[in-house]
Scaffold this motif. Structure first.
Motif, mmCIF file in Angstrom:
data_model
loop_
_atom_site.group_PDB
_atom_site.id
_atom_site.type_symbol
_atom_site.label_atom_id
_atom_site.label_comp_id
_atom_site.label_asym_id
_atom_site.label_seq_id
_atom_site.Cartn_x
_atom_site.Cartn_y
_atom_site.Cartn_z
ATOM 1 N N ARG A 1 2.168 0.066 -2.255
ATOM 2 C CA ARG A 1 1.221 0.004 -3.369
ATOM 3 C C ARG A 1 0.379 1.277 -3.413
ATOM 4 N N GLY B 1 1.095 -2.204 -7.708
ATOM 5 C CA GLY B 1 2.490 -1.956 -7.366
ATOM 6 C C GLY B 1 3.224 -1.322 -8.531
ATOM 7 N N LYS C 1 8.545 -1.902 -4.703
ATOM 8 C CA LYS C 1 7.524 -1.018 -5.246
ATOM 9 C C LYS C 1 7.321 0.115 -4.257
ATOM 10 N N GLY D 1 4.607 3.333 -3.245
ATOM 11 C CA GLY D 1 3.365 4.075 -3.434
ATOM 12 C C GLY D 1 3.549 5.571 -3.510
#
Length: 536
Positions: free
Chosen positions: A268, A355, A364, A366
């Motif tokens: 995230r 996300g 997801k 980051g």
């Protein structure tokens, strides 16, 4: 060369009743996993549920938190006993979630754990009476290399690898590194972009250092809190305005042009512009979709479709309509995106809980989101705020806010949701709801249900929605992802086309809608809370 010989031992155990994996796996406090045989039971249940892993490959890694290395060694020992051929471990036991997904895809290892598998694991965990283990296997996970063992006449290999290399190569294939490198270095026409990346002492530190500093030329000082710590430095590794307040404070000083923070396992992200300009996750995924041509991967593969979780602001929907791209609204939980990706129907997706991801992996990501934003800034030759404001000018602004009430009494929270659901029968289309200065007309009200277009499975009770004729929404969800207690989440969305209102304080914009939500739910009565734990 003689192999290290080990025999399989069978250890008697008793089942635990609480080992039901959720969307994000089995989430419990560390002290729960430290119970005698608790971790061992769950690991064995996985092996029993997925017999195909015998003779195959298992990839292991974590975010560096306390007790992680103990569990890594348990996984190695139990995998050996269950006839796994090879276990691949990230050096020091470290692997970000996106990076381990990239390795799994590269090796075509088993995955993902769809709901039928997680249900099977749970059923096995409730009946387990023993687990298999080779308790004396010793592997130094701090050193890259291979070690081979003889397990009752069968070869077993443990390979410790660099957890970053495969992921880095994938990012180089997706993005134009030379363009981003030029953005960070600056030119005669434009000063260097000053960036600050806060890894919150989670797993992304080594990845950010290697990619942003070593590969893209950002100064070493650009990446902070970059050493993975067992306790995350005593802080909560959650990339939002509350828990990443250090980054917010630094960005508010106006020194840096771009800021990003990542959570503990690296899937995230939060994006900030100069002077602390906050990019909501709903806006972030919409901007990436609108600027897909800045990302070579999308240009080459084409845009198959967009998706967002149901509570996420609907900014991406407007981009999908403009680009004539299919749009999906799914329940909260990344697995619902995964089915669409596997079917070749989805290129980009996001959820309001910070996300963002694409079909380059089934998770997801980051770091990917951070690089996507840097690619867009290089492509557009504009600041974060300029990109966002241009987006609002063309599409309108979806004001979005989420209130989290964490660790509330579970029974009270469940009763509140039950009463809300009962009220849906009276929330008919055309009915007017009022609270203080606000009057809204109901467009629809329901408990969101989703039929998967790929496998036909139905997910019910995914969130109580009140949708209004002016585009506003109030959504109530009871989250099951917290490790302690219950979490009530309320989502607020207001769509605004008038540019003169784009700069208004979001708290003022949302207050009438918030008041209406609290009136509808009687939240204080059921939870005892007067204020949310977190506002994002």
């Amino acid at each position: 060369m003689a192999l290290n010989h080990h025999s399989v031992q069978t250890i008697q155990t008793k089942p635990f009743e609480d080992q039901k994996p959720g969307t994000s796996g089995l989430r419990k406090p560390v002290c729960v996993f430290q119970q005698q045989n608790y971790s061992e039971n769950f690991i064995q249940a996985i092996h029993t549920a997925v017999p195909e892993v015998q003779g195959g490959v298992v990839v292991v890694g974590g975010d560096g938190r306390y007790f992680m290395t103990d569990v890594v060694h348990k996984i190695i020992a139990i995998s050996a006993a269950n006839r796994v051929k090879r276990v691949i471990v990230g050096k020091d036991g470290i692997f970000s979630t996106p990076a381990i997904s990239a390795v799994v895809r590269k090796l075509n290892a088993n995955g993902p754990a769809v709901e039928s598998i997680t249900n099977k694991i749970y059923e096995i965990s409730k009946q387990i009476t023993s687990y298999k283990i080779c308790p004396n296997i010793q592997v130094d996970i701090t050193k890259i290399g291979c070690k081979t063992f003889d397990i009752d006449g069968k070869e077993f290999i443990v390979e410790i690898i660099d957890p970053i290399s495969d992921y880095l190569e994938q990012m180089k294939e997706i993005f134009d590194f030379e363009s981003i490198r030029g953005l960070l270095a600056g030119s005669k026409a434009r000063p260097p972009l000053k960036v600050i990346i806060n890894c919150l002492n989670g797993v992304t530190g080594p990845y950010a250092k290697r990619i942003l500093c070593d590969e893209l030329g950002a100064p070493e000082s650009s990446v902070v809190n970059c050493v993975p710590l067992e306790d995350f430095g005593g802080k909560h590794p959650d990339p939002n305005l509350t828990y990443a307040s250090d980054l917010v404070d630094v960005m508010n000083e106006g020194i840096y042009d771009f800021g990003a923070a990542f959570d503990g396992d690296g899937d995230r992200n939060m994006i900030l512009g100069k002077n602390g300009f906050f990019v909501t996750p709903s806006d972030s995924v919409a901007v990436i979709g609108d600027n897909y041509k800045a990302i070579p991967y999308f240009v080459k593969s084409g845009i198959k479709g967009f998706a967002r979780s149901m509570p996420t602001g609907r900014a991406l929907d407007r981009v999908a309509k403009a680009l004539n791209v299919e749009m999906f609204e799914v329940p909260t939980g990344w697995k619902f995106f995964g089915n669409l990706m596997d079917a070749g129907k989805l290129s980009l997706c996001g959820e309001e809980s910070f996300g963002t991801g694409s079909d380059h992996i089934r998770e997801k990501d980051g770091i990917w989101a951070c690089l996507a934003w840097l690619a867009i800034l290089a492509y557009r030759q504009a600041s974060v705020e300029e990109v966002i404001r241009d987006h609002w000018k063309r599409y309108g602004r979806n004001f979005f806010q989420r209130y989290d009430y964490e660790q509330v009494p579970a029974e009270g929270a469940k009763e509140m949701m039950s009463v809300l659901e009962s009220s849906l029968s009276m929330a008919v289309k055309g009915k007017e709801l009022q609270s203080a200065d606000l009057s809204l007309v109901i467009e629809s009200a329901d408990n969101f249900s989703y039929t998967d277009p790929i496998d036909g499975s139905v997910a019910k009770n995914q969130g109580i929605r009140f949708q209004f004729t002016d585009g506003s929404r109030i959504i109530f969800r009871l989250s099951g992802t917290g490790s302690v207690g219950a979490t009530v989440r309320i989502y607020f969305e207001i769509y605004e086309e008038q540019s003169e209102r784009f700069n208004e304080d979001i708290g003022c914009i949302m207050k009438p809608l918030v008041d209406l939500a609290l009136k509808l739910s009687d939240l204080q009565k059921y939870t005892g809370r007067n204020e949310p734990t977190v506002i994002t």
